[in-house]
Design an enzyme around this catalytic site. Structure first.
Site, mmCIF file in Angstrom:
data_model
loop_
_atom_site.group_PDB
_atom_site.id
_atom_site.type_symbol
_atom_site.label_atom_id
_atom_site.label_comp_id
_atom_site.label_asym_id
_atom_site.label_seq_id
_atom_site.Cartn_x
_atom_site.Cartn_y
_atom_site.Cartn_z
ATOM 1 N N GLU A 220 0.845 -1.186 0.000
ATOM 2 C CA GLU A 220 0.000 0.000 0.000
ATOM 3 C C GLU A 220 0.891 1.252 0.000
ATOM 4 O OE1 GLU A 220 -2.773 0.306 3.257
ATOM 5 O OE2 GLU A 220 -3.724 2.057 2.394
ATOM 6 N N GLY B 210 3.547 2.525 10.655
ATOM 7 C CA GLY B 210 3.361 1.752 11.875
ATOM 8 C C GLY B 210 3.175 0.266 11.598
ATOM 9 N N ALA B 211 2.275 -0.040 10.670
ATOM 10 C CA ALA B 211 1.962 -1.436 10.407
ATOM 11 C C ALA B 211 1.105 -1.510 9.154
ATOM 12 C CB ALA B 211 1.199 -2.047 11.580
ATOM 13 N N MET B 212 0.869 -2.750 8.682
ATOM 14 C CA MET B 212 0.094 -2.920 7.458
ATOM 15 C C MET B 212 -0.822 -4.128 7.568
ATOM 16 S SD MET B 212 -0.609 -1.817 4.478
ATOM 17 C CE MET B 212 -1.909 -2.630 3.565
ATOM 18 N N GLU B 213 -2.075 -3.908 7.153
ATOM 19 C CA GLU B 213 -3.153 -4.872 7.410
ATOM 20 C C GLU B 213 -3.293 -5.957 6.338
ATOM 21 O OE1 GLU B 213 -3.631 -1.550 6.555
ATOM 22 O OE2 GLU B 213 -5.330 -1.334 5.204
ATOM 23 N N ASN B 214 -2.231 -6.344 5.631
ATOM 24 C CA ASN B 214 -2.334 -7.378 4.599
ATOM 25 C C ASN B 214 -3.196 -8.548 5.059
ATOM 26 O OD1 ASN B 214 -0.046 -5.941 3.336
ATOM 27 N ND2 ASN B 214 1.085 -6.860 5.030
ATOM 28 N N GLU C 177 -5.036 -2.723 12.981
ATOM 29 C CA GLU C 177 -4.788 -3.588 11.811
ATOM 30 C C GLU C 177 -5.784 -4.745 11.798
ATOM 31 O OE1 GLU C 177 -2.994 -2.044 9.832
ATOM 32 O OE2 GLU C 177 -2.033 -0.742 11.309
ATOM 33 N N HIS D 47 -9.130 -3.691 10.439
ATOM 34 C CA HIS D 47 -9.137 -3.513 8.983
ATOM 35 C C HIS D 47 -9.642 -4.763 8.250
ATOM 36 C CE1 HIS D 47 -7.683 0.381 7.883
ATOM 37 N NE2 HIS D 47 -6.472 0.269 8.400
ATOM 38 N N GLU E 256 -9.684 4.232 6.640
ATOM 39 C CA GLU E 256 -8.819 4.715 7.723
ATOM 40 C C GLU E 256 -9.590 5.495 8.786
ATOM 41 O OE1 GLU E 256 -6.263 3.347 8.174
ATOM 42 O OE2 GLU E 256 -5.598 2.607 6.227
#
Ligand code: B3K
Ligand code: ZN
Length: 879
Positions: A122, A262-266, A299, A302, A321
């Site tokens: 992303e 911070g982080a990623m919601e894959n 996350e 999401h 978001e």
């Protein structure tokens, strides 16, 4: 650089139904073979429409359409696209590309972090991995086979379920993953490495067992428990609060040290900045624990708000978001203290979002245009977006809001949608009208709400007249009135809430009412009001606006002492302290000796010693507005003067410390930890109050005090207390300072996250010579400009958290920042553009500083090979 506009959006010409990836990871060249099944979107395209795929930084090795190699005249490539002109209505396309993840310092796409490979797609990183229509409305089913050396990369992960694996006879192994849910490519993820796995299970409300796995470097195996606990709490909360159950059999989180955000919601495979996973009491502060719980929850949430229902285009980013931030805020409120959480969130909004909304990067919650999408992961899209959702929640009430989300999930599961679909579901489920409300999504700027009050003793009526005005922003001059919910109460002389009866009502209603402003000017009249009340307006900060209520100091002190709404109580105190300090700033600038009124000191003392209040709340209430917050207030009526701001705040803190020395000492003693460290609201409250007292005492700067603080530093058995004491020392010119800093380094040199604190604290020190120290630390063996956490810790802390030293009238701070931005531009454009944004507010300073900042902005603008990321920010700042 090309500007993209929301009004130009068209659905894609071709859909991709499935994608099968085969990724062969090597130390140098990585090979990616991808097989797409493609289908023409006949609503948009006919047989003359070419297929256009995105891709960059890759070498095309081969391309086959329905099994036949494409000849040179059937396709074209440029730096960013692969165009195939003559394609059937349905076909398969197989491409093989070579990429170089080991050289990828942008940390976008596939890259290396330490000994592992990982991805960040992303917003538009998937195009660094393979040729694909890289846009969120193309949703496909993914399968992914990863091939890598078995010794170096025993763990191979991607989205979904592991369906097959095997060994090869050359020392490599392979694993195949299949994700049953279709998704946009920004949710794709791949990880390979030698990692420790903490495992747990969660039983969902329908009785399915989900395997939970957290992967970290082996040395961090003892720092995952809190993250796991947070994940389990989040899963349970989403079932209870929203009826949302997790959908795959496995949920994975991987912690990496090099990460832009911070982080990623894959889907099924979150990748996290290790800062938001790793914690134990010796290395993490209360704030770190609280952030881990919040980000893990964000996350996880999401999965429904972002993944199951995703975005039609990037302009809709706040759809996922804003809503997911609102959800994580509510989760944190339920886990900790609602008022304290609200105060913390509004602080962030006012300190970062209000300035953004009043500066060159002002944009609506749904931006109408962008050059580089990465620049729009902003406090406006996230935090103001969450405020907009919160207003809907306020207008509909919790039950109406839940009906709305139920309908939203029911209608749009599996789709890529727009903000209209979300607000439409809210409206339809409740028979509500949000047409005027939609302006919150299209008009930038912080509305100003002014209140005039009139009490009529004879008729016992009380009239409040509200006017609203939204200032012009670079994208839009004239704004239409907004639909603004104003939660309100009226306090009688006894400090109690009065019953509220609006004209036309037969009896009084609840003591907090929500007034809905819709017109530019509106009057609300209350009847049966026995005496002139003090109004408590915008309770809970019911709308993201600037309120001008015209309070006197006495009224503010009264609200600070009595308001039943804790948010407004805190806010009254902050406004009062800010007003006092703004007057001191004026005095200092004209050469009058500053003086603090005894009644202000007394009102401070009463709150400090109030045993009925929650300790975390007291700590928030007695944290004076920061230098940056004062700068924002000062800019509303003139140029920002960083020297006078620092002097006034320093004077205030020091005067309070002198006047209340024994109170602070007593508060410190009373709040020492009784037993072992615990991450619980009560214990956190005690530590916050104790360390607040320590901070004030530090301003006394006597040898006895510095010895005392150094002793606290030595004795600390947890990071919260250790760093609190060290940071107080870091601002003091005393003999204990250097040895403490050195000792901290020796103790923690093998822990990269703790070292971030060590860098940040030195960069934020108010002492002279800090810039030279920061420059020296750039050469420190533990610093790396390629690691975003280190950049934020050292460069970010100096430029963002040390306004007095950064804005030194010599301009040395500005030149330092520009040097780093130019360096970062070539390494990691996303981080470069985050850093340069500090200069966005240059026009709010005096002529001398303005000229110095402008020179540096122009120097950056003239840099060869300027990235689109930095170009967009700098060109808007200079416009
Ligand atoms: N969705 C990611 C942010 C991705 C940033 C891309 N530049 C984190 C989050 O909001 O959950
Ligand atoms: Zn998010």
């Amino acid at each position: 650089p090309q500007v993209k506009y929301l009004r130009d959006y068209r659905p894609p010409a071709y859909w991709v139904d499935t994608i099968d990836l085969n990724v062969e990871l090597k130390e140098t060249d990585t090979l990616v073979r991808s097989t797409l099944t493609v289908r023409r979107n006949t609503d948009e395209a006919d047989e003359t429409t070419p297929l256009i795929l995105n891709g960059r930084n890759m070498e095309l090795m081969s391309a086959m359409l329905d099994g036949n190699p494409l000849s040179e005249d059937q396709y074209q490539t440029d730096a960013e696209h692969l165009t195939i002109s003559d394609v059937p209505a349905r076909f398969t396309l197989e491409t093989t590309v070579k990429i170089q993840p080991q050289q990828n310092t942008s940390l976008e796409g596939l890259y290396r972090s330490g000994g592992m490979f990982c991805t960040q797609c992303e917003a538009e990183g998937f195009r660094n991995i393979t040729w694909f229509p890289d846009r969120p409305d193309v949703m496909a089913r993914y399968s992914c086979t990863i091939v890598a050396d078995r010794k170096k990369y025993p763990i191979l992960l991607s989205n979904g379920n592991l369906t097959d694996s095997g060994d090869m006879d050359d020392g490599r192994h392979w694993v195949r993953w299949e994700d049953p849910f279709k998704k946009p490519c920004y949710l794709f993820a791949l990880v390979a490495g030698d990692l420790f796995c903490l495992e747990d299970t969660f039983r969902t409300q329908s009785g399915r067992d989900v395997a939970l796995r957290i992967f970290v470097e082996h040395e961090n195996r003892d720092k995952c428990d809190y993250a796991m606990q947070s994940l389990r709490k989040s899963m349970k909360w989403d079932e209870e609060a929203y009826g949302r159950e997790y959908d795959l059999d496995i949920y994975m989180i991987v912690a990496v040290n090099d990460f832009n955000m911070g982080a990623m919601e894959n889907k099924g495979l979150n990748v996290f900045n290790s800062k938001y996973v790793l914690a134990k009491p010796e290395t993490a502060t209360d704030a770190d624990f609280w952030n881990i719980e919040r980000v893990i929850a964000h996350e996880y949430f999401h999965n429904w708000t972002g993944n199951r229902i995703t975005l039609r285009n990037w302009f809709q980013l706040s759809l996922k978001e804003g809503l997911t931030v609102f959800r994580d805020q509510e989760f944190s409120s339920d886990m900790t203290s609602r008022p304290v959480k609200r105060i913390a969130d509004v602080r962030v909004l006012r300190a970062y979002q209000f300035p953004e909304d009043g500066g060159p990067m002002a944009h609506p919650v749904r931006p109408a245009s962008y050059i580089k999408m990465d620049n729009f992961y902003t406090v406006t899209v996230y935090e103001k977006g969450a405020e907009v959702i919160r207003m809907i929640h306020r207008l509909l009430g919790p039950e109406g809001f839940r009906k709305g989300t139920d309908l939203y999930f029911e209608r749009h599961d599996g789709q890529a949608v727009s903000i209209e679909e979300f607000v439409g579901a809210m409206a339809d489920a409740n028979g509500a009208d949000f047409s005027q409300f939609m302006r919150w999504y299209s008009q930038a700027g912080t509305p100003e709400v002014t209140v005039k009050r009139a009490y009529d003793a004879e008729n016992r009526t009380y009239a409040l007249t509200f006017t609203q005005k939204c200032p012009p922003t670079p994208d839009m001059a004239d704004k239409a009135p907004m639909h603004i919910p104003v939660a309100l109460g009226l306090l009688g002389r006894d400090g109690e809430d009065m019953p509220l009866q609006l004209r036309g009502e037969s009896e009084p209603g609840p003591t907090t009412r929500v007034l809905e402003l819709r017109a530019a000017e509106e009057t609300f009249e209350f009847v049966n009001v026995p005496e002139a009340p003090v109004p408590s307006i915008l309770r809970g900060f019911s709308a993201p606006v600037r309120l001008r209520a015209g309070y006197t100091d006495e009224e503010q002190a009264f609200l600070f002492a009595c308001d039943s709404d804790e948010f407004n109580r805190w806010d009254a105190g902050q406004n009062l302290f800010a007003k006092v300090m703004l007057r001191l700033i004026r005095d200092i600038r004209v050469g009058t000796a500053p003086d603090l009124r005894p009644d202000m000191i007394e009102s401070f003392r009463q709150t400090l010693r109030n045993t009925d209040l929650d300790k975390s709340f007291i700590a928030q209430a007695l944290t004076l507005p920061t230098e940056s917050e004062l700068a924002i207030l000062m800019s509303e009526s003139g140029d920002i003067d960083p020297d006078a701001i620092h002097a006034a705040r320093h004077f205030t803190v020091r005067t309070l410390a002198q006047a209340l020395k024994s109170d602070f000492e007593q508060v410190f003693d009373e709040n020492r930890d009784a037993g072992p460290y615990r991450v619980e609201p009560e214990a956190i409250g005690r530590r916050s109050l104790k360390n607040l007292a320590l901070g004030y005492l530090g301003k006394l700067e006597t040898p006895a005090v510095s010895r005392f603080i150094a002793a606290q530093f030595q004795k600390a058995d947890n990071m919260t207390d250790e760093i609190a004491a060290l940071s107080v020392l870091s601002h003091m010119d005393c003999e204990e300072r250097e040895p403490a800093i050195a000792r901290f380094y020796e103790r923690w040199q093998s822990d990269v996250l703790v070292l971030d604190k060590w860098f940040a604290l030195q960069a934020a020190a108010r002492l002279p010579g800090t810039l030279d120290k920061v420059k020296a630390l750039l050469e420190h063996p533990d610093f790396s400009i390629k690691n975003p956490n280190k950049v934020r810790a050292l460069i970010g802390a100096f430029c963002g958290m040390n306004p007095w030293r950064f804005h030194d009238a010599s301009g040395a701070g500005y030149e330092f920042l520009a040097d780093r931005v130019i360096e970062l531009n070539a390494i990691n454009p996303q981080i470069a553009s985050r850093m340069v944004a500090v200069l966005n507010h240059w026009k709010k300073y005096d002529a001398g500083r303005q000229a110095l900042m402008k020179t540096q902005l122009e120097r950056i603008a003239a840099t060869p090979d300027l990235s689109e990321n930095v170009y967009e920010i700098v060109s808007k700042a200079l416009a």
